[in-house]
Design a protein around this motif. Structure first.
Motif, PDB file in Angstrom:
ATOM      1  N   ILE A  80       0.843  -1.195   0.000  1.00  0.00           N
ATOM      2  CA  ILE A  80       0.000   0.000   0.000  1.00  0.00           C
ATOM      3  C   ILE A  80       0.881   1.248   0.000  1.00  0.00           C
ATOM      4  CG2 ILE A  80      -1.754   1.306   1.257  1.00  0.00           C
ATOM      5  CD1 ILE A  80      -2.746  -1.383   2.371  1.00  0.00           C
ATOM      6  N   ILE A  81       0.634   2.124  -0.952  1.00  0.00           N
ATOM      7  CA  ILE A  81       1.336   3.403  -1.036  1.00  0.00           C
ATOM      8  C   ILE A  81       0.471   4.431  -0.313  1.00  0.00           C
ATOM      9  CG2 ILE A  81       2.245   5.171  -2.597  1.00  0.00           C
ATOM     10  CD1 ILE A  81       2.537   2.875  -4.693  1.00  0.00           C
ATOM     11  N   ARG A  82       0.963   4.972   0.776  1.00  0.00           N
ATOM     12  CA  ARG A  82       0.125   5.707   1.725  1.00  0.00           C
ATOM     13  C   ARG A  82       0.029   7.201   1.399  1.00  0.00           C
ATOM     14  NH1 ARG A  82       1.620   2.678   7.452  1.00  0.00           N
ATOM     15  NH2 ARG A  82       1.228   0.560   6.698  1.00  0.00           N
ATOM     16  N   TRP A  83      -0.581   7.486   0.301  1.00  0.00           N
ATOM     17  CA  TRP A  83      -0.824   8.862  -0.115  1.00  0.00           C
ATOM     18  C   TRP A  83      -1.724   9.586   0.888  1.00  0.00           C
ATOM     19  CZ3 TRP A  83       0.481  13.042  -2.412  1.00  0.00           C
ATOM     20  CH2 TRP A  83      -0.435  13.945  -2.981  1.00  0.00           C
ATOM     21  N   ALA A  84      -2.777   8.934   1.332  1.00  0.00           N
ATOM     22  CA  ALA A  84      -3.710   9.567   2.266  1.00  0.00           C
ATOM     23  C   ALA A  84      -2.998   9.979   3.554  1.00  0.00           C
ATOM     24  CB  ALA A  84      -4.880   8.632   2.575  1.00  0.00           C
ATOM     25  N   GLU A  85      -2.215   9.085   4.120  1.00  0.00           N
ATOM     26  CA  GLU A  85      -1.520   9.401   5.366  1.00  0.00           C
ATOM     27  C   GLU A  85      -0.488  10.518   5.162  1.00  0.00           C
ATOM     28  OE1 GLU A  85      -2.698   5.033   5.873  1.00  0.00           O
ATOM     29  OE2 GLU A  85      -2.267   6.442   4.250  1.00  0.00           O
ATOM     30  N   TRP A  86       0.159  10.505   3.995  1.00  0.00           N
ATOM     31  CA  TRP A  86       1.131  11.558   3.693  1.00  0.00           C
ATOM     32  C   TRP A  86       0.442  12.917   3.691  1.00  0.00           C
ATOM     33  CZ3 TRP A  86       2.077  15.455   0.221  1.00  0.00           C
ATOM     34  CH2 TRP A  86       3.373  15.950   0.184  1.00  0.00           C
ATOM     35  N   LEU A  87      -0.766  12.992   3.187  1.00  0.00           N
ATOM     36  CA  LEU A  87      -1.525  14.241   3.187  1.00  0.00           C
ATOM     37  C   LEU A  87      -2.009  14.603   4.587  1.00  0.00           C
ATOM     38  CD1 LEU A  87      -3.634  13.624  -0.039  1.00  0.00           C
ATOM     39  CD2 LEU A  87      -1.890  15.402   0.227  1.00  0.00           C
ATOM     40  N   TRP A  88      -2.498  13.614   5.323  1.00  0.00           N
ATOM     41  CA  TRP A  88      -3.074  13.883   6.647  1.00  0.00           C
ATOM     42  C   TRP A  88      -2.059  14.398   7.650  1.00  0.00           C
ATOM     43  CZ3 TRP A  88      -5.906   8.549   7.414  1.00  0.00           C
ATOM     44  CH2 TRP A  88      -6.991   8.461   6.523  1.00  0.00           C
ATOM     45  N   VAL A  89      -0.814  13.932   7.560  1.00  0.00           N
ATOM     46  CA  VAL A  89       0.157  14.200   8.616  1.00  0.00           C
ATOM     47  C   VAL A  89       0.422  15.700   8.770  1.00  0.00           C
ATOM     48  CG1 VAL A  89       2.265  14.000   7.193  1.00  0.00           C
ATOM     49  CG2 VAL A  89       2.329  13.354   9.619  1.00  0.00           C
ATOM     50  N   LYS A  90       0.250  16.459   7.701  1.00  0.00           N
ATOM     51  CA  LYS A  90       0.378  17.914   7.755  1.00  0.00           C
ATOM     52  C   LYS A  90      -0.840  18.489   7.036  1.00  0.00           C
ATOM     53  CE  LYS A  90       5.409  17.945   8.035  1.00  0.00           C
ATOM     54  NZ  LYS A  90       6.680  18.421   7.418  1.00  0.00           N
ATOM     55  N   PRO A  91      -1.857  18.921   7.783  1.00  0.00           N
ATOM     56  CA  PRO A  91      -3.138  19.296   7.167  1.00  0.00           C
ATOM     57  C   PRO A  91      -3.051  20.326   6.051  1.00  0.00           C
ATOM     58  CG  PRO A  91      -3.404  19.064   9.530  1.00  0.00           C
ATOM     59  CD  PRO A  91      -1.938  18.934   9.252  1.00  0.00           C
ATOM     60  N   TYR A  92      -2.033  21.191   6.062  1.00  0.00           N
ATOM     61  CA  TYR A  92      -1.925  22.172   4.980  1.00  0.00           C
ATOM     62  C   TYR A  92      -1.753  21.491   3.622  1.00  0.00           C
ATOM     63  CZ  TYR A  92       3.164  21.547   4.596  1.00  0.00           C
ATOM     64  OH  TYR A  92       4.421  21.026   4.390  1.00  0.00           O
ATOM     65  N   ARG A  93      -1.250  20.259   3.633  1.00  0.00           N
ATOM     66  CA  ARG A  93      -1.058  19.549   2.371  1.00  0.00           C
ATOM     67  C   ARG A  93      -2.387  19.263   1.674  1.00  0.00           C
ATOM     68  NH1 ARG A  93       3.476  15.094   4.425  1.00  0.00           N
ATOM     69  NH2 ARG A  93       5.276  16.510   4.347  1.00  0.00           N
ATOM     70  N   LEU A  94      -3.433  19.062   2.463  1.00  0.00           N
ATOM     71  CA  LEU A  94      -4.744  18.815   1.861  1.00  0.00           C
ATOM     72  C   LEU A  94      -5.191  19.997   1.015  1.00  0.00           C
ATOM     73  CD1 LEU A  94      -6.391  17.238   4.999  1.00  0.00           C
ATOM     74  CD2 LEU A  94      -6.052  16.035   2.838  1.00  0.00           C
ATOM     75  N   LEU A  95      -4.770  21.186   1.373  1.00  0.00           N
ATOM     76  CA  LEU A  95      -5.148  22.385   0.643  1.00  0.00           C
ATOM     77  C   LEU A  95      -4.167  22.713  -0.476  1.00  0.00           C
ATOM     78  CD1 LEU A  95      -6.173  24.620   3.690  1.00  0.00           C
ATOM     79  CD2 LEU A  95      -7.608  23.072   2.334  1.00  0.00           C
ATOM     80  N   ASN A  96      -2.875  22.455  -0.239  1.00  0.00           N
ATOM     81  CA  ASN A  96      -1.852  22.866  -1.201  1.00  0.00           C
ATOM     82  C   ASN A  96      -1.478  21.797  -2.218  1.00  0.00           C
ATOM     83  OD1 ASN A  96      -1.726  25.300   0.165  1.00  0.00           O
ATOM     84  ND2 ASN A  96       0.040  24.711   1.406  1.00  0.00           N
ATOM     85  N   TYR A  97      -1.677  20.550  -1.852  1.00  0.00           N
ATOM     86  CA  TYR A  97      -1.239  19.464  -2.726  1.00  0.00           C
ATOM     87  C   TYR A  97      -2.401  18.828  -3.500  1.00  0.00           C
ATOM     88  CZ  TYR A  97       3.394  19.670  -0.601  1.00  0.00           C
ATOM     89  OH  TYR A  97       4.645  20.083  -0.189  1.00  0.00           O
TER      90      TYR A  97
END
Length: 250
Positions: free
Chosen positions: A206-223
Motif C-alpha cells: 500500500i502506497i500511503r498517499w492519504a496518510e502523507w496528506l493527513w500528517v500535515k493538514p496544509y497539504r490537503l489544501l496545497n497538494y
C-alpha cells in the motif's frame, strides 16, 4: 505498521474538517464523471457515480505493453488522477531505475473497471512482476463493493507478483460540507479494506498517499487542487515520488 481502524477514522475525520472549512474555489474536474453526486446523496452520502464510458483515457499501445514485459517494467491501472499524472510518473520511474511503464488509465472509472482491464491485459499479453493499481477514488460512491475488487485483482496477479496500490484521499471541494464528510468517511472505509486485504496478501504493498496528506493538514489544501486530484506540479510531484519510491524499493 498497519494503522488501526480508530486511527484511520480519527485522522480521516480531521482531514474532512480541514477540507470542509476551506473556501478555495473548486476545480471543474473531479474524480467522478458528472454532477449526479451533487443532486443525490446516494446510499452512502457521496452521491451516485455516473457513466464513465466516455471519460478521457490514456492507454499504451501494444508495442509499449510488449516492451514493458520484455524489460521487466510496470503495468499501471488508474483513473483520472492517473490520466493527469501518468506521463510524469512514467518519466520519473524511467529516470530512477530505467523501468518502462505501460498504462491503462481512464477518467471516472471505478475499480471494477480497472480490474476488468487488468484481466484483459493478463489474458492478452501476460503480466510483469510489478503491477500498480492507482484506483479507488471513484469507489467512494459504493464502498462495500471495493473489497471484492481487491480480491479479484490479487487473484489475477497471483502470489508471485507484487501489487502496489495507492490509497485514497477524495474529498471534493465542489460539494457541500455534509457530502465532504461522507467523502472522507468513505475514503477511510476504502483504505481500511486495503489494510484488511494486506493481512491476506503478503504481496500487496500500500502506497500511503492519504496518510502523507493527513500528517500535515496544509497539504490537503496545497497538494490537492480540488480535494481529489493533485495540484501540478506540487501535488503531482509528491504523489509520483511516493509511488516511485515504493516501486523501486528493494
Amino acid at each position: 505498521m498497519k494503522p488501526n481502524r480508530r486511527q484511520i477514522f480519527a485522522v480521516g475525520a480531521a482531514a474532512a474538517v480541514t477540507v470542509a472549512v476551506s473556501t478555495e474555489t473548486a476545480s471543474a474536474t473531479t474524480a467522478s464523471t458528472s454532477a449526479t453526486a451533487a443532486t443525490s446523496t446516494g446510499p452512502y452520502g457521496s452521491g451516485v457515480l455516473g457513466s464513465w464510458a466516455n471519460g478521457t483515457r490514456a492507454i499504451s499501445t501494444t508495442t509499449q505493453i510488449h516492451r514493458v514485459l520484455e524489460t521487466d517494467g510496470v503495468y499501471m491501472f488508474g483513473d483520472s488522477i492517473s490520466v493527469q499524472d501518468g506521463k510524469s510518473l512514467a518519466t520519473r520511474l524511467l529516470g530512477r531505475d530505467g523501468s518502462q511503464m505501460a498504462v491503462n488509465n481512464w477518467s471516472s472509472r471505478p475499480t471494477s473497471g480497472a480490474v476488468d482491464a487488468l484481466q484483459q491485459w493478463a489474458s492478452a499479453y501476460g503480466l510483469p512482476r510489478r503491477i500498480l493499481m492507482a484506483s479507488g477514488s471513484n469507489d467512494i460512491f459504493d464502498p462495500p463493493k471495493f473489497a471484492a475488487q481487491l480480491d479479484r485483482a490479487m487473484g489475477i496477479a497471483g502470489r508471485n507478483r507484487i501489487v502496489y496500490w495507492v490509497n485514497i484521499q477524495a474529498v471534493r471541494k465542489s460539494v457541500d460540507a455534509t457530502m465532504q464528510l461522507a467523502d472522507q468517511r468513505n475514503s477511510s472505509w476504502l483504505n481500511m479494506q486495503m489494510y484488511d486485504a494486506q493481512e491476506k496478501y503478503p504481496n500487496l504493498r500500500i502506497i500511503r498517499w492519504a496518510e502523507w496528506l493527513w500528517v500535515k493538514p496544509y497539504r490537503l489544501l496545497n497538494y490537492l487542487r480540488d480535494g481529489v486530484h493533485p495540484s501540478v506540479p506540487l501535488g503531482q510531484d509528491a504523489r509520483n515520488e511516493l509511488i516511485v519510491q515504493s516501486l523501486t524499493a528493494r
